[in-house]
Design a protein around this motif. Structure first.
Motif, PDB file in Angstrom:
ATOM      1  N   TYR A 133       0.829  -1.212   0.000  1.00 31.27           N
ATOM      2  CA  TYR A 133       0.000   0.000   0.000  1.00 31.27           C
ATOM      3  C   TYR A 133       0.864   1.263   0.000  1.00 31.27           C
ATOM      4  CZ  TYR A 133      -4.410  -2.462   0.798  1.00 31.27           C
ATOM      5  OH  TYR A 133      -5.513  -3.244   0.664  1.00 31.27           O
TER       6      TYR A 133
ATOM      7  N   LYS B   8     -11.185   2.630 -10.593  1.00 29.52           N
ATOM      8  CA  LYS B   8     -10.336   2.395  -9.416  1.00 29.52           C
ATOM      9  C   LYS B   8      -9.212   3.424  -9.343  1.00 29.52           C
ATOM     10  CE  LYS B   8     -12.422  -1.257  -7.863  1.00 29.52           C
ATOM     11  NZ  LYS B   8     -13.200  -1.172  -6.657  1.00 29.52           N
TER      12      LYS B   8
ATOM     13  N   ALA C  60     -10.639   6.722  -8.235  1.00 32.12           N
ATOM     14  CA  ALA C  60     -10.942   6.696  -6.801  1.00 32.12           C
ATOM     15  C   ALA C  60      -9.665   6.837  -5.969  1.00 32.12           C
ATOM     16  CB  ALA C  60     -11.679   5.405  -6.444  1.00 32.12           C
ATOM     17  N   ALA C  61      -8.600   6.144  -6.367  1.00 31.33           N
ATOM     18  CA  ALA C  61      -7.325   6.246  -5.648  1.00 31.33           C
ATOM     19  C   ALA C  61      -6.757   7.658  -5.761  1.00 31.33           C
ATOM     20  CB  ALA C  61      -6.320   5.230  -6.196  1.00 31.33           C
ATOM     21  N   LYS C  62      -6.874   8.250  -6.926  1.00 32.72           N
ATOM     22  CA  LYS C  62      -6.387   9.612  -7.124  1.00 32.72           C
ATOM     23  C   LYS C  62      -7.198  10.601  -6.284  1.00 32.72           C
ATOM     24  CE  LYS C  62      -5.527  12.960 -10.775  1.00 32.72           C
ATOM     25  NZ  LYS C  62      -5.673  13.252 -12.200  1.00 32.72           N
TER      26      LYS C  62
ATOM     27  N   TRP D 297      -8.756   9.937  -3.509  1.00 35.18           N
ATOM     28  CA  TRP D 297      -8.377   9.734  -2.113  1.00 35.18           C
ATOM     29  C   TRP D 297      -7.054  10.442  -1.818  1.00 35.18           C
ATOM     30  CZ3 TRP D 297      -3.904   7.351  -0.389  1.00 35.18           C
ATOM     31  CH2 TRP D 297      -3.802   7.225   0.996  1.00 35.18           C
ATOM     32  N   LEU D 298      -6.085  10.272  -2.723  1.00 35.17           N
ATOM     33  CA  LEU D 298      -4.779  10.885  -2.538  1.00 35.17           C
ATOM     34  C   LEU D 298      -4.897  12.402  -2.485  1.00 35.17           C
ATOM     35  CD1 LEU D 298      -1.693  10.520  -2.394  1.00 35.17           C
ATOM     36  CD2 LEU D 298      -1.680  10.680  -4.879  1.00 35.17           C
TER      37      LEU D 298
ATOM     38  N   GLY E 280      -7.323  14.086  -1.543  1.00 35.99           N
ATOM     39  CA  GLY E 280      -8.065  14.484  -0.354  1.00 35.99           C
ATOM     40  C   GLY E 280      -7.246  14.438   0.926  1.00 35.99           C
ATOM     41  N   THR E 281      -6.030  13.932   0.854  1.00 34.45           N
ATOM     42  CA  THR E 281      -5.209  13.825   2.057  1.00 34.45           C
ATOM     43  C   THR E 281      -4.598  15.169   2.428  1.00 34.45           C
ATOM     44  OG1 THR E 281      -3.205  13.276   0.817  1.00 34.45           O
ATOM     45  CG2 THR E 281      -4.596  11.416   1.535  1.00 34.45           C
TER      46      THR E 281
END
Length: 170
Positions: free
Chosen positions: A10, A123, A126-128, A130-131, A133-134
Motif C-alpha cells: 500500500y 479504481k 478513486a485512488a487519485k 483519495w490521494l 483528499g489527504t
C-alpha cells in the motif's frame, strides 16, 4: 508474511500514485500546449478512427516503452550518476505522461467502452481522489502554489530591472 507485505505494498502504491500525480500536474499543461500549438490533424483523425481495442493497444505503447525508464534512472542514481538518473527519470516520466494524456484525451470514449478498462479507470480515479483528499497532498499543493508565486514575482522583478536598465541607456 502477508501482514507485513500488505502495508508495504500500500505504501509503495501510494508513493507511485503520488509521483505520477505530481508529474501529471506538470505534464497536463505541456500536453495542452502541444495540442494548441501543433497541428496533427491527420494523425488525430486516424487515432480517433481506431476501434476500442486498437485504441487500447496504442494507448499502452508509451507506457510499455517508457515505464522501464524508472529502473534505468534508479540504476544510474545507484551507480553514482545521480544527476543523470534524475534527468532520465524526469524526462522519461514527463514524456510518458504527456503522450498518455494526449492519447487518453483522443481515445477516452472508446476506451471507456472496454469494461475492464472502465473498471480499472474507476479504481484509478478513486485512488487519485483519495490521494488528493489527504492533508499531505493539500500541503504539497500549497507549497507548489507558493513556489510558483515566488517564481512569478522574481521574474517580474527581473523583467522590471532589465526594462529600467534599457531605459537608462536610452
Amino acid at each position: 508474511m502477508k501482514r507485513i507485505l500488505k502495508p508495504v505494498s500500500y505504501i509503495l502504491a501510494a508513493i507511485y500514485f503520488l509521483v505520477d500525480a505530481v508529474f501529471m500536474s506538470v505534464a497536463a499543461p505541456i500536453a495542452r500546449w502541444i495540442g494548441r500549438h501543433f497541428e496533427f490533424r491527420r494523425l488525430r483523425a486516424w487515432i480517433k478512427s481506431l476501434p476500442p481495442y486498437t485504441s487500447l493497444a496504442l494507448f499502452s505503447v508509451p507506457v510499455i516503452i517508457l515505464e522501464p525508464i524508472k529502473p534505468v534512472a534508479a540504476y544510474l542514481a545507484a551507480t553514482g550518476q545521480v544527476l543523470s538518473g534524475a534527468v532520465t527519470f524526469i524526462v522519461g516520466e514527463l514524456l510518458k505522461l504527456v503522450l498518455v494524456e494526449r492519447l487518453f484525451h483522443l481515445t477516452r470514449d472508446k476506451l471507456m467502452r472496454i469494461p475492464a478498462f472502465a473498471w480499472a479507470y474507476g479504481k484509478y480515479a478513486a485512488a487519485k481522489a483519495w490521494l488528493q483528499g489527504t492533508e499531505a497532498w493539500r500541503a504539497i499543493r500549497a507549497l507548489a502554489r507558493a513556489a510558483k508565486e515566488t517564481v512569478v514575482r522574481a521574474k517580474a522583478r527581473l523583467v522590471g530591472s532589465f526594462s529600467k536598465l534599457a531605459a537608462s541607456r536610452d
